[in-house]
Design a protein around this motif. Structure first.
Motif, PDB file in Angstrom:
ATOM      1  N   GLU A  44      73.942  -8.627   3.690  1.00 23.73           N
ATOM      2  CA  GLU A  44      73.545  -8.961   5.059  1.00 23.73           C
ATOM      3  C   GLU A  44      72.274  -9.807   5.028  1.00 23.73           C
ATOM      4  O   GLU A  44      71.334  -9.513   4.289  1.00 23.73           O
ATOM      5  N   LEU A  45      72.245 -10.858   5.834  1.00 24.72           N
ATOM      6  CA  LEU A  45      71.074 -11.728   5.929  1.00 24.72           C
ATOM      7  C   LEU A  45      70.639 -11.853   7.383  1.00 24.72           C
ATOM      8  O   LEU A  45      71.441 -11.685   8.300  1.00 24.72           O
ATOM      9  N   THR A  46      69.363 -12.173   7.569  1.00 25.83           N
ATOM     10  CA  THR A  46      68.812 -12.381   8.900  1.00 25.83           C
ATOM     11  C   THR A  46      68.887 -13.852   9.259  1.00 25.83           C
ATOM     12  O   THR A  46      68.417 -14.714   8.502  1.00 25.83           O
ATOM     13  N   ASP A  47      69.481 -14.161  10.408  1.00 27.62           N
ATOM     14  CA  ASP A  47      69.438 -15.517  10.933  1.00 27.62           C
ATOM     15  C   ASP A  47      68.064 -15.799  11.516  1.00 27.62           C
ATOM     16  O   ASP A  47      67.376 -14.895  11.976  1.00 27.62           O
ATOM     17  N   VAL A  48      67.700 -17.059  11.559  1.00 26.62           N
ATOM     18  CA  VAL A  48      66.451 -17.454  12.202  1.00 26.62           C
ATOM     19  C   VAL A  48      66.725 -17.593  13.701  1.00 26.62           C
ATOM     20  O   VAL A  48      67.133 -18.641  14.191  1.00 26.62           O
ATOM     21  N   ASP A  49      66.522 -16.505  14.419  1.00 25.78           N
ATOM     22  CA  ASP A  49      66.756 -16.490  15.858  1.00 25.78           C
ATOM     23  C   ASP A  49      65.459 -16.607  16.660  1.00 25.78           C
ATOM     24  O   ASP A  49      65.434 -17.229  17.709  1.00 25.78           O
ATOM     25  N   THR A  50      64.395 -15.991  16.181  1.00 26.54           N
ATOM     26  CA  THR A  50      63.126 -15.928  16.901  1.00 26.54           C
ATOM     27  C   THR A  50      62.003 -16.288  15.946  1.00 26.54           C
ATOM     28  O   THR A  50      62.191 -16.381  14.727  1.00 26.54           O
ATOM     29  N   MET A  81      82.508 -16.428  20.128  1.00 33.15           N
ATOM     30  CA  MET A  81      81.309 -16.777  19.385  1.00 33.15           C
ATOM     31  C   MET A  81      80.066 -16.518  20.238  1.00 33.15           C
ATOM     32  O   MET A  81      80.139 -16.352  21.451  1.00 33.15           O
ATOM     33  N   SER A  82      78.943 -16.460  19.575  1.00 31.29           N
ATOM     34  CA  SER A  82      77.647 -16.297  20.240  1.00 31.29           C
ATOM     35  C   SER A  82      77.537 -14.973  20.991  1.00 31.29           C
ATOM     36  O   SER A  82      76.998 -14.913  22.102  1.00 31.29           O
ATOM     37  N   THR A  83      78.061 -13.916  20.375  1.00 25.53           N
ATOM     38  CA  THR A  83      77.910 -12.577  20.946  1.00 25.53           C
ATOM     39  C   THR A  83      77.491 -11.627  19.833  1.00 25.53           C
ATOM     40  O   THR A  83      77.689 -11.912  18.643  1.00 25.53           O
ATOM     41  N   PRO A  84      76.932 -10.472  20.179  1.00 20.51           N
ATOM     42  CA  PRO A  84      76.579  -9.491  19.150  1.00 20.51           C
ATOM     43  C   PRO A  84      77.791  -8.884  18.449  1.00 20.51           C
ATOM     44  O   PRO A  84      77.625  -8.157  17.475  1.00 20.51           O
ATOM     45  N   HIS A  85      78.986  -9.168  18.961  1.00 19.26           N
ATOM     46  CA  HIS A  85      80.198  -8.577  18.394  1.00 19.26           C
ATOM     47  C   HIS A  85      81.075  -9.602  17.694  1.00 19.26           C
ATOM     48  O   HIS A  85      82.218  -9.309  17.338  1.00 19.26           O
ATOM     49  N   TRP A 108      85.821 -13.342   1.514  1.00 20.50           N
ATOM     50  CA  TRP A 108      84.420 -12.933   1.387  1.00 20.50           C
ATOM     51  C   TRP A 108      83.786 -13.026   2.762  1.00 20.50           C
ATOM     52  O   TRP A 108      83.979 -14.008   3.493  1.00 20.50           O
ATOM     53  N   TYR A 109      82.999 -12.011   3.103  1.00 26.53           N
ATOM     54  CA  TYR A 109      82.404 -11.932   4.440  1.00 26.53           C
ATOM     55  C   TYR A 109      80.920 -11.651   4.311  1.00 26.53           C
ATOM     56  O   TYR A 109      80.516 -10.667   3.679  1.00 26.53           O
ATOM     57  N   GLY A 110      80.105 -12.513   4.902  1.00 23.97           N
ATOM     58  CA  GLY A 110      78.656 -12.332   4.874  1.00 23.97           C
ATOM     59  C   GLY A 110      78.133 -11.972   6.252  1.00 23.97           C
ATOM     60  O   GLY A 110      78.050 -12.848   7.128  1.00 23.97           O
ATOM     61  N   PRO A 111      77.791 -10.711   6.499  1.00 17.02           N
ATOM     62  CA  PRO A 111      77.334 -10.297   7.829  1.00 17.02           C
ATOM     63  C   PRO A 111      75.908 -10.747   8.110  1.00 17.02           C
ATOM     64  O   PRO A 111      75.057 -10.788   7.221  1.00 17.02           O
ATOM     65  N   ALA A 112      75.663 -11.091   9.350  1.00 17.10           N
ATOM     66  CA  ALA A 112      74.309 -11.402   9.806  1.00 17.10           C
ATOM     67  C   ALA A 112      73.746 -10.193  10.536  1.00 17.10           C
ATOM     68  O   ALA A 112      74.485  -9.413  11.141  1.00 17.10           O
ATOM     69  N   PRO A 143      74.586 -17.248  17.149  1.00 18.20           N
ATOM     70  CA  PRO A 143      74.281 -15.980  16.481  1.00 18.20           C
ATOM     71  C   PRO A 143      75.261 -15.622  15.394  1.00 18.20           C
ATOM     72  O   PRO A 143      75.133 -14.595  14.764  1.00 18.20           O
ATOM     73  N   THR A 144      76.262 -16.462  15.147  1.00 15.57           N
ATOM     74  CA  THR A 144      77.094 -16.233  13.985  1.00 15.57           C
ATOM     75  C   THR A 144      76.373 -16.679  12.733  1.00 15.57           C
ATOM     76  O   THR A 144      76.871 -16.488  11.631  1.00 15.57           O
ATOM     77  N   GLY A 145      75.214 -17.322  12.890  1.00 14.42           N
ATOM     78  CA  GLY A 145      74.551 -17.890  11.733  1.00 14.42           C
ATOM     79  C   GLY A 145      74.997 -19.304  11.475  1.00 14.42           C
ATOM     80  O   GLY A 145      74.581 -19.931  10.525  1.00 14.42           O
TER      81      GLY A 145
END
Length: 233
Positions: free
Chosen positions: A179-185, A154-158, A123-127, A228-230
């Protein structure tokens, strides 16, 4: 669940400014508590918190705590699956980060149900930022986790696309979670709070914005979370 204890100056450091270290830690604690509460309602034989730091009163009953291993985030994620495989041999495992407090039990209940698990290997949950907020394995083992995760940048957009390449190359049948949004900003925090307005995270954010007059917390540049991987670094 993999997490970092919400200690000021050690979590969400890239949210400061506009938040103070204490406020950033308060938001991290609220996100952690909301996610733990949600996962506590999802049927599971074992609830495991892989923690960097010491547990606090935000930890609900019914969770077993193990320390995070050393190394980079890729190694720590692989080690978390190894811990799950050691403590619950042959059981499916879903690893979730702490940066998506809007996660609902309903988003997991149907795809993880016994009826829907048949024939699914992962199972894969994209951010939304290109990372991932969840990874599940139907038959987790330490060697499989290492093959999938170690060496993934890790910690890249890819980060997410690299992991998907590994999953595809391993011939695993995948189910994609929402897909979920991480709390980045600060803007992300407002969006996430609006999606889960009755949670601790939304209440904590509202308190902080009220104390700062609201608009003062609008950042001028994008601020990246701990991972940024969540999942926390």
């Amino acid at each position: 669940m993999i997490a970092k204890a919400p200690v000021p100056g050690r979590v969400k450091t890239r949210l400061t400014p506009p938040f103070t270290p204490e406020q950033a830690a308060g938001l991290a604690e609220a996100a952690l508590a909301d996610t733990l509460q949600t996962l506590s309602t999802v049927p599971a034989g074992l609830r495991l918190l892989v923690l960097d730091g010491e547990p606090g009163d935000w930890l609900p009953p019914g969770w077993q705590v193990v320390p995070q291993s050393g190394g980079g985030l890729d190694e720590r994620l692989a080690a978390a699956f190894a811990d799950a495989a050691r403590l619950a041999p042959s059981a499916p495992a879903l690893l979730v980060g702490m940066d998506t407090p809007q996660l609902s039990a309903a988003a997991l209940a149907e795809p993880l149900s016994a009826a829907r698990r048949a024939g699914v290997d992962a199972w894969y949950g994209p951010a939304a930022d290109g990372g991932f907020w969840a990874l599940g394995l139907a038959r987790p083992t330490a060697p499989l986790a290492a093959r999938l995760l170690r060496g993934v940048p890790m910690s890249t957009p890819h980060t997410g696309s690299h992991l998907l390449d590994r999953l595809t190359a391993t011939d695993l049948t995948m189910h994609h979670l929402p897909e979920l949004t991480d709390v980045d900003t600060a803007e992300d925090a407002r969006r996430v709070a609006a999606e889960a307005p009755h949670g601790r995270f939304a209440a904590r954010l509202a308190d902080f914005e009220l104390s700062h007059g609201g608009d003062e917390l609008t950042p001028t540049t994008a601020l990246q979370v701990d991972s940024p991987t969540g999942m926390p670094r």
